[in-house]
Design an enzyme around this catalytic site. Structure first.
Site, short mmCIF file in Angstrom:
data_model
loop_
_atom_site.label_atom_id
_atom_site.label_comp_id
_atom_site.label_asym_id
_atom_site.label_seq_id
_atom_site.Cartn_x
_atom_site.Cartn_y
_atom_site.Cartn_z
N CYS A 133 66.56 37.33 49.11
CA CYS A 133 65.92 36.48 48.09
C CYS A 133 65.23 35.29 48.74
O CYS A 133 65.90 34.37 49.23
CB CYS A 133 66.99 36.02 47.10
SG CYS A 133 66.35 34.89 45.86
N CYS A 136 65.71 31.93 46.88
CA CYS A 136 67.09 31.41 46.99
C CYS A 136 67.30 30.76 48.35
O CYS A 136 67.89 29.68 48.45
CB CYS A 136 68.12 32.52 46.86
SG CYS A 136 67.92 33.58 45.44
N ASP A 137 66.87 31.43 49.42
CA ASP A 137 67.30 31.03 50.77
C ASP A 137 66.18 30.54 51.68
O ASP A 137 66.45 30.06 52.77
CB ASP A 137 67.98 32.24 51.46
CG ASP A 137 69.24 32.65 50.72
OD1 ASP A 137 69.87 31.77 50.10
OD2 ASP A 137 69.59 33.84 50.76
#
Ligand code: NAP
Length: 309
Positions: A133, A136-137
């Site tokens: 992701c 997300c990261d």
């Protein structure tokens, strides 16, 4: 035999949020979870974009808090596995592996799993440089070397996102042309993103418990090469968890189709979270879906009970 107003299948962010909203609306709510509440969220090392948390928080903690909140309002978590359901009149008769449930409404919140590519190092460094992701990261790897695996829409969309965080992003694709839509390909061409075509990942290596390099193989020549990198983002497709659902509920890719109230093709059967046909999959969108689905389920129960306003 369990009797309940709302049966939620799946105890991730969507299911727990639905549990909280349903129970808070005064409904009997049962959440069926096969493994551990929290779902995919529980595996996210750090989440820094969940509204209301101004310092990064682990996905496990968010999932744990959601579970406690849902239970505090009265939702019950049952550890079991969904097997099948049928609807007779206005009641859903549900078979779990270990027991049977009668429910007035179902919320399907089983999520979608990222397809893994099963190479050495992928599982070992998952959450330590291997990610599924970008949004997300990605920000953990600002201005660092990033490799993106895959040639579909998600790989190119996330590579474009990552290219705003780092000037050193490389997409690796196993074929000579991308599967992604042409406009994404054209947008990638206008950036600094590098592309390595006809290359397949063989191994992800690490040092000090973090990703340090990726080994690739040229599928035409068989030549192997090793590239230093801090991050490997893998976008090999998703596997929505809908194998046990009737075909009428899902689209060609296996995602559950619903209207804006999360109502599916079967009245009283709602959906929430990553398993839904939706353009953006995040913890916050899953939680939002869950809230809407629970609200809609509660309205539906009023309707079948003759209590609608
Ligand atoms: P996808 O279209 O299935 O693409 C997966 C990619 O991963 C493919 O390029 C595939 O290679 C590659 N791949 C699969 N297994 C691999 C392996 N073992 N090793 C290396 N590469 C591997 O999945 P997606 O990109 O997640 O898209 C899923 C759906 O969501 C699509 O319908 C897509 O249109 C939609 N989507 C839309 C948008 C948008 O509209 N902006 C954004 C994201 C997703 P091959 O090409 O060789 O098969």
């Amino acid at each position: 035999m369990i009797k309940t107003d709302i049966l939620i299948v799946g105890g991730g962010a969507a299911g727990l949020s639905a549990g909280q909203y349903g129970a808070r609306a005064g409904r009997d709510v049962v959440i069926v979870e096969a493994l551990m509440p929290g779902g995919q969220c529980a595996y996210i090392d750090m989440i820094e974009n969940y509204p209301g948390f101004d310092t990064p928080v682990s996905g496990f903690e968010i999932g744990d808090r959601m579970q406690k909140q849902a239970e505090a309002f009265g939702a019950k978590i049952v550890y079991d596995e969904f097997v099948s359901f049928e609807k007779k009149d206005d009641i859903f008769f549900v078979k779990l592996a270990g027991q049977e449930v009668e429910a007035k409404s179902i919320i399907w919140a089983t999520g979608a799993k990222h397809r893994h590519i099963d190479i050495p190092g992928e599982e070992e460094f998952n959450g330590r440089g291997v990610s599924y992701c970008g949004t997300c990261d990605g920000s953990f790897f600002k201005q660092q070397t990033i490799f993106v695996i895959g040639g579909g829409d998600t790989a190119l969309t996330d590579a474009l996102y990552l290219s705003k965080l780092s000037d050193d992003v490389t997409i690796v694709h196993r074929r000579d042309r991308f599967r992604a839509q042409d406009d994404l390909i054209q947008r990638v061409k206008k950036t600094k993103i590098k592309t390595l075509m006809n290359k397949r990942p063989l191994e992800i290596k690490g040092e000090d418990n973090k990703v340090s390099s990726i080994v690739l193989e040229d599928v035409v020549t068989g030549e192997k090469s090793e590239h230093s990198t801090k991050a490997v983002f893998i976008f090999a497709g998703m596997i929505p968890q809908t194998q046990l659902l009737p075909k009428e509920l899902v689209d060609d890719h296996g995602y559950v189709v619903a209207d804006q109230k999360m109502q599916t093709a079967i009245k009283g059967f709602f959906v929430a979270g990553d398993v839904r046909d939706t353009p953006f999959r995040q913890v916050v969108t899953a939680a939002s879906d869950g809230a809407i689905a629970a609200h809609s389920a509660s309205e539906y129960i009023d309707e079948i009970d003759g209590n609608a306003y």
